[in-house]
Design a protein around this motif. Structure first.
Motif, PDB file in Angstrom:
ATOM      1  N   LEU A 256       8.888  20.938  -9.248  1.00 47.16           N
ATOM      2  CA  LEU A 256       8.714  20.690  -7.821  1.00 47.16           C
ATOM      3  C   LEU A 256       8.861  21.991  -7.032  1.00 47.16           C
ATOM      4  O   LEU A 256       8.150  22.204  -6.049  1.00 47.16           O
ATOM      5  N   GLU A 257       9.744  22.855  -7.477  1.00 52.21           N
ATOM      6  CA  GLU A 257       9.935  24.134  -6.792  1.00 52.21           C
ATOM      7  C   GLU A 257       8.674  24.989  -6.872  1.00 52.21           C
ATOM      8  O   GLU A 257       8.281  25.645  -5.897  1.00 52.21           O
ATOM      9  N   GLU A 258       8.002  25.004  -8.024  1.00 51.70           N
ATOM     10  CA  GLU A 258       6.757  25.763  -8.171  1.00 51.70           C
ATOM     11  C   GLU A 258       5.658  25.210  -7.264  1.00 51.70           C
ATOM     12  O   GLU A 258       4.909  25.970  -6.642  1.00 51.70           O
ATOM     13  N   VAL A 259       5.589  23.898  -7.188  1.00 50.97           N
ATOM     14  CA  VAL A 259       4.591  23.249  -6.333  1.00 50.97           C
ATOM     15  C   VAL A 259       4.824  23.626  -4.873  1.00 50.97           C
ATOM     16  O   VAL A 259       3.890  24.005  -4.149  1.00 50.97           O
ATOM     17  N   GLN A 260       6.075  23.520  -4.434  1.00 53.92           N
ATOM     18  CA  GLN A 260       6.393  23.842  -3.045  1.00 53.92           C
ATOM     19  C   GLN A 260       6.101  25.304  -2.730  1.00 53.92           C
ATOM     20  O   GLN A 260       5.563  25.631  -1.670  1.00 53.92           O
ATOM     21  N   GLU A 261       6.419  26.189  -3.653  1.00 51.64           N
ATOM     22  CA  GLU A 261       6.170  27.615  -3.444  1.00 51.64           C
ATOM     23  C   GLU A 261       4.669  27.892  -3.330  1.00 51.64           C
ATOM     24  O   GLU A 261       4.223  28.669  -2.473  1.00 51.64           O
ATOM     25  N   ALA A 262       3.882  27.249  -4.181  1.00 47.35           N
ATOM     26  CA  ALA A 262       2.430  27.453  -4.145  1.00 47.35           C
ATOM     27  C   ALA A 262       1.839  26.962  -2.830  1.00 47.35           C
ATOM     28  O   ALA A 262       0.982  27.623  -2.230  1.00 47.35           O
ATOM     29  N   LEU A 263       2.292  25.828  -2.378  1.00 49.43           N
ATOM     30  CA  LEU A 263       1.771  25.262  -1.130  1.00 49.43           C
ATOM     31  C   LEU A 263       2.198  26.087   0.075  1.00 49.43           C
ATOM     32  O   LEU A 263       1.399  26.315   0.994  1.00 49.43           O
ATOM     33  N   ARG A 264       3.435  26.532   0.091  1.00 52.01           N
ATOM     34  CA  ARG A 264       3.936  27.277   1.248  1.00 52.01           C
ATOM     35  C   ARG A 264       3.273  28.645   1.370  1.00 52.01           C
ATOM     36  O   ARG A 264       3.237  29.224   2.453  1.00 52.01           O
ATOM     37  N   GLY A 265       2.736  29.171   0.295  1.00 48.99           N
ATOM     38  CA  GLY A 265       2.074  30.466   0.371  1.00 48.99           C
ATOM     39  C   GLY A 265       0.592  30.377   0.651  1.00 48.99           C
ATOM     40  O   GLY A 265      -0.099  31.398   0.658  1.00 48.99           O
ATOM     41  N   ALA A 266       0.093  29.166   0.892  1.00 51.26           N
ATOM     42  CA  ALA A 266      -1.352  28.976   1.058  1.00 51.26           C
ATOM     43  C   ALA A 266      -1.736  28.893   2.526  1.00 51.26           C
ATOM     44  O   ALA A 266      -0.953  28.428   3.360  1.00 51.26           O
ATOM     45  N   PRO A 267      -2.947  29.338   2.870  1.00 48.64           N
ATOM     46  CA  PRO A 267      -3.402  29.248   4.260  1.00 48.64           C
ATOM     47  C   PRO A 267      -3.678  27.813   4.675  1.00 48.64           C
ATOM     48  O   PRO A 267      -4.100  26.976   3.871  1.00 48.64           O
ATOM     49  N   SER A 268      -3.412  27.528   5.946  1.00 50.83           N
ATOM     50  CA  SER A 268      -3.746  26.243   6.579  1.00 50.83           C
ATOM     51  C   SER A 268      -2.946  25.064   6.060  1.00 50.83           C
ATOM     52  O   SER A 268      -3.319  23.907   6.289  1.00 50.83           O
ATOM     53  N   ILE A 269      -1.833  25.315   5.362  1.00 53.22           N
ATOM     54  CA  ILE A 269      -0.990  24.231   4.862  1.00 53.22           C
ATOM     55  C   ILE A 269       0.400  24.346   5.456  1.00 53.22           C
ATOM     56  O   ILE A 269       0.976  25.432   5.531  1.00 53.22           O
ATOM     57  N   LEU A 270       0.937  23.219   5.875  1.00 51.20           N
ATOM     58  CA  LEU A 270       2.326  23.147   6.330  1.00 51.20           C
ATOM     59  C   LEU A 270       3.025  22.029   5.558  1.00 51.20           C
ATOM     60  O   LEU A 270       2.571  20.883   5.560  1.00 51.20           O
ATOM     61  N   VAL A 271       4.081  22.399   4.891  1.00 46.59           N
ATOM     62  CA  VAL A 271       4.867  21.436   4.128  1.00 46.59           C
ATOM     63  C   VAL A 271       5.946  20.870   5.038  1.00 46.59           C
ATOM     64  O   VAL A 271       6.553  21.604   5.832  1.00 46.59           O
ATOM     65  N   ALA A 272       6.181  19.575   4.956  1.00 45.10           N
ATOM     66  CA  ALA A 272       7.178  18.922   5.804  1.00 45.10           C
ATOM     67  C   ALA A 272       8.506  19.658   5.723  1.00 45.10           C
ATOM     68  O   ALA A 272       9.002  19.963   4.641  1.00 45.10           O
ATOM     69  N   GLY A 273       9.055  19.962   6.885  1.00 47.24           N
ATOM     70  CA  GLY A 273      10.312  20.681   6.964  1.00 47.24           C
ATOM     71  C   GLY A 273      10.167  22.149   7.280  1.00 47.24           C
ATOM     72  O   GLY A 273      11.134  22.806   7.660  1.00 47.24           O
ATOM     73  N   ASP A 274       8.937  22.685   7.141  1.00 42.51           N
ATOM     74  CA  ASP A 274       8.707  24.094   7.454  1.00 42.51           C
ATOM     75  C   ASP A 274       8.560  24.298   8.957  1.00 42.51           C
ATOM     76  O   ASP A 274       8.309  23.358   9.703  1.00 42.51           O
ATOM     77  N   GLU A 275       8.664  25.562   9.368  1.00 36.77           N
ATOM     78  CA  GLU A 275       8.481  25.884  10.770  1.00 36.77           C
ATOM     79  C   GLU A 275       6.987  25.913  11.118  1.00 36.77           C
ATOM     80  O   GLU A 275       6.158  26.330  10.310  1.00 36.77           O
ATOM     81  N   LEU A 276       6.669  25.464  12.287  1.00 36.75           N
ATOM     82  CA  LEU A 276       5.291  25.461  12.770  1.00 36.75           C
ATOM     83  C   LEU A 276       5.119  26.591  13.774  1.00 36.75           C
ATOM     84  O   LEU A 276       5.662  26.528  14.875  1.00 36.75           O
ATOM     85  N   PRO A 277       4.406  27.654  13.412  1.00 37.47           N
ATOM     86  CA  PRO A 277       4.294  28.817  14.308  1.00 37.47           C
ATOM     87  C   PRO A 277       3.770  28.470  15.693  1.00 37.47           C
ATOM     88  O   PRO A 277       4.195  29.056  16.685  1.00 37.47           O
TER      89      PRO A 277
END
Length: 351
Positions: A256-277
């Motif tokens: 799950l940690e690898e999945v979250q890391e991959a998603l958080r480093g991708a353009p146009s994706i926001l994972v629940a709990g992240d900051e919204l610029p």
């Protein structure tokens, strides 16, 4: 002199695309809006600027340097071949080019390197909104651990059926709330307060036409060998905004940690709990903290929102996830503007 034409589409969609381009610094004087005889003469408002819609014709397009097609594809059928033959830059977000297999199918976050590549035609097709959201969510996952298969349930809003779909849902909702019920002679299908799968095509072996199209578009967007996609498109009583429930099977085990890391480093994706610029208020931040954010919650956002990430407790090569996005803004307008700008080559790449 205006040289960029936006052709077809609903008033709301044309305004969304045009508004996005103007926000990126384009001169309003560059643009002209064209449509069929039923719409010509009307006005599209973007902020305080009003654009008069003109009749689409070969004569009107004589000086076109670039053209963006929206809507049902009827105008694209008439004019895309003509413009492509001239070498005019064409971004076709209608169904015409993608169904005819014309041009290069592009989602900037997935295969944007094809834009501006030497030797390619100046005709670019843009996928349906369902494919856009799905592809953006899958691209970073496929990059770090090859995907074998995806099973998706797509929740399609009324907006994907155009203004007529929104009006139908509105009328049916009012009729049912007032106790009148839905007139089956006028409306064979009941969408208000109901969930229905898209109807299977007569020769689709049980598949709906759009379901087949999404599978074909995903195959075109990702490098070979492509992964399998099995999906069901359901029509839900939501006016705008899309959501999908995804089941992703990888070729190898993942964490799950690898999945979250991959998603958080991708353009146009926001994972629940992240900051919204782009968020400037507390309400916008609450959307990200909401693990169950739906289409209405993410309206106006520029991202594909990812939530409910979880691994199968019995198989660590299988991932469940939920995505939601604004089908008109992220599913069409932002992508079309980015494809145009990067192919145009006169502005910096953005998503």
């Amino acid at each position: 002199m205006a040289s960029i034409f936006i052709i077809g589409g609903s008033e709301d969609l044309a305004a969304e695309v045009l508004g996005e381009l103007l926000s990126r610094g384009h001169d309003p004087e560059q643009f002209r809006l064209l449509h069929d005889s039923a719409t010509a003469g009307e006005f599209v408002a973007v902020g305080e600027t009003r654009f008069r819609v003109e009749l689409a014709s070969e004569e009107a397009l004589e000086e076109a340097e670039a053209a963006i097609f929206l809507g049902d594809g009827l105008l694209a059928k008439d004019f895309v071949p003509l413009l492509a033959e001239r070498g005019t830059l064409v971004v076709d977000a209608s169904p015409y080019s993608r169904r005819m297999g014309l041009g290069t199918l592009v989602v900037p976050e997935v295969n944007g390197e094809l834009l501006g590549a030497e030797g390619r035609s100046q005709l670019f097709a843009f996928p349906m909104a369902t494919t856009v959201g799905l592809a953006i969510a899958l691209a970073p996952l496929h990059a770090f651990a090859a995907i074998r298969r995806v099973v998706a349930t797509v929740f399609e809003p009324a907006s994907q059926r155009g203004p007529a779909g929104i009006e139908m849902l509105s009328r049916q909702s009012v009729a049912m709330v007032s106790g009148e019920g839905v007139d089956r002679e006028k409306h064979p299908e009941t969408f208000a307060f109901n969930v229905r799968p898209q109807a299977a095509g007569p020769e689709g072996e049980g598949w709906a036409f759009d379901e087949r199209m999404v599978c074909q578009e995903i195959e075109s967007l990702f490098p070979q060998p492509a992964f399998d996609v099995f999906l069901t498109i359901t029509r839900v009583p939501v006016f705008v905004g899309a959501a999908q429930s995804l089941w992703v099977e990888f070729d190898s085990n993942v964490s799950l940690e690898e999945v979250q890391e991959a998603l958080r480093g991708a353009p146009s994706i926001l994972v629940a709990g992240d900051e919204l610029p782009e968020a400037t208020d507390e309400e916008a931040q609450l959307v990200l903290a909401d693990e169950e954010a739906g289409p209405l919650d993410v309206a106006g956002s520029s991202a594909v929102h990812v939530a409910r990430l979880r691994l199968d407790p019995l198989r660590s090569d299988c991932l469940g996830m939920w995505i939601a996005f604004d089908d008109m803004r992220k599913g069409v307008a932002l992508g079309v503007a980015s494809v145009f700008e990067r192919a145009w080559g006169r502005y910096g790449p953005e998503y």
